[in-house]
Enzyme design. Structure first.
Site, PDB file in Angstrom:
ATOM      1  N   THR A 175       4.230  -1.433  -3.578  1.00 37.82           N
ATOM      2  CA  THR A 175       3.125  -0.790  -3.431  1.00 37.82           C
ATOM      3  C   THR A 175       2.688   0.349  -4.176  1.00 37.82           C
ATOM      4  O   THR A 175       3.387   1.401  -3.660  1.00 37.82           O
ATOM      5  CB  THR A 175       2.660  -0.984  -1.917  1.00 37.82           C
ATOM      6  OG1 THR A 175       2.960  -2.366  -1.088  1.00 37.82           O
ATOM      7  CG2 THR A 175       1.316  -0.420  -1.513  1.00 37.82           C
ATOM      8  N   PHE A 177       0.411   3.626  -3.809  1.00 34.69           N
ATOM      9  CA  PHE A 177      -0.277   4.370  -2.864  1.00 34.69           C
ATOM     10  C   PHE A 177      -0.925   5.397  -3.670  1.00 34.69           C
ATOM     11  O   PHE A 177      -0.278   6.201  -4.622  1.00 34.69           O
ATOM     12  CB  PHE A 177       0.458   4.866  -1.680  1.00 34.69           C
ATOM     13  CG  PHE A 177       1.158   3.920  -0.677  1.00 34.69           C
ATOM     14  CD1 PHE A 177       0.449   3.791   0.398  1.00 34.69           C
ATOM     15  CD2 PHE A 177       2.446   3.328  -0.945  1.00 34.69           C
ATOM     16  CE1 PHE A 177       1.071   2.639   1.195  1.00 34.69           C
ATOM     17  CE2 PHE A 177       2.769   2.304  -0.061  1.00 34.69           C
ATOM     18  CZ  PHE A 177       2.185   2.199   1.151  1.00 34.69           C
TER      19      PHE A 177
END
Length: 282
Positions: A175, A177
């Site tokens: 992921t 961020f």
């Protein structure tokens, strides 16, 4: 960015993957869990938090739609990025064995990312609001025939045993961020890799998008991300883009100048240093 007494906000409960990203980037900074992404944005805007750690893309699930729509109007600036490897773990109450487990609760994305493991062990998957919340709810329930899929940090926080680690189907599950602040904090143009994120709306003329983006190609500016928004009439689209480059660089300035001929409402959301992980990923 220096260590700040005010916390860093994130969406989710303690033990969420966003919480892990906060710990990795700012290990000495307190955290502020928030119920929603909107709440995390608001915490920074009203001064309760100094920063927010917000997920924007996942290699398996794609973009985080809520954040995609919040960014242009959220009133915050991007001051950094980081990449967090998502490692899913099956966890249960202390003393429980995997043979006792019948039901597993976790976020819907985690279910999709652990399909092979769940199928191989014939486990019934049930959707929970989030991974860390599933771990917390398991403790409250006291159920010994249930498990949760969440982070190793969640297991530590809620006192659960990890029965199986790294159970995700794909090893590249990562992921991205964004780190957000109430004020911009652009670094100096010192030659180190930086990104600039901006939004714009193309003019309603033929080939406007093609022409708007042409300046980046002709000036050698690498565009690494382009996402679209559509208006209520489906006739005029807005876009969010990431480029590798600093607004102080001549090539970037020329590209933005050409963009202005074919687009309006060009708004820079932040210029920030590229994560070192980018070099490893590429």
């Amino acid at each position: 960015m220096s260590t700040i007494a005010r916390p860093i906000a994130f969406q989710g409960q303690l033990g969420a993957y966003s919480h892990m990203a906060c710990q990795h980037m700012f290990p000495n900074m307190p955290v502020l869990p928030c119920r929603s992404f909107d709440d995390a944005f608001a915490a920074v805007r009203d001064g309760r938090a100094a920063l927010a750690m917000i997920p924007v893309d996942n290699t398996l699930a794609g973009r985080v739609a809520d954040v995609h729509h919040l960014l242009p109007q959220g009133g915050l600036y991007i001051v950094g990025e980081c990449f967090e490897r998502v490692r899913h773990n099956l966890m249960a109450l202390p003393g429980v064995t995997i043979a006792q487990i019948k039901v597993v609760e976790t976020h819907i994305h985690a279910i999709g990312q652990c399909r092979r493991f769940l199928k191989d062990h014939r486990l019934e998957a049930r959707v929970a609001a989030d991974t860390a919340g599933a771990a917390a709810d398991l403790v409250k329930s006291g159920a010994r025939d249930k498990a949760a899929i969440a982070s190793r940090l969640a297991a530590e926080i809620y006192g659960l045993d990890i029965l199986a680690a790294d159970i995700e189907d794909e090893a590249h599950n990562t992921t991205r961020f964004l780190i957000l602040a109430a004020e911009p904090d652009a670094p100096e143009d010192d030659g180190t890799p930086v990104l600039t994120t901006f939004t714009f709306t193309v003019r309603n003329v033929p080939a406007a998008l093609y022409k708007a983006l042409g300046g980046f190609a002709t000036n050698g500016v690498n565009m690494v991300k382009l996402e679209s928004y559509i208006d209520g009439t489906f006739t005029q689209a807005s876009f969010l883009a990431d480029i590798m480059g600093h607004p102080a660089q001549t090539s970037v300035q020329r590209a933005f100048e050409e963009l202005s001929f074919f687009a309006r409402d060009v708004t820079v959301l932040g210029t920030y240093r590229a994560s070192p992980s980018r070099a490893r990923i590429s």
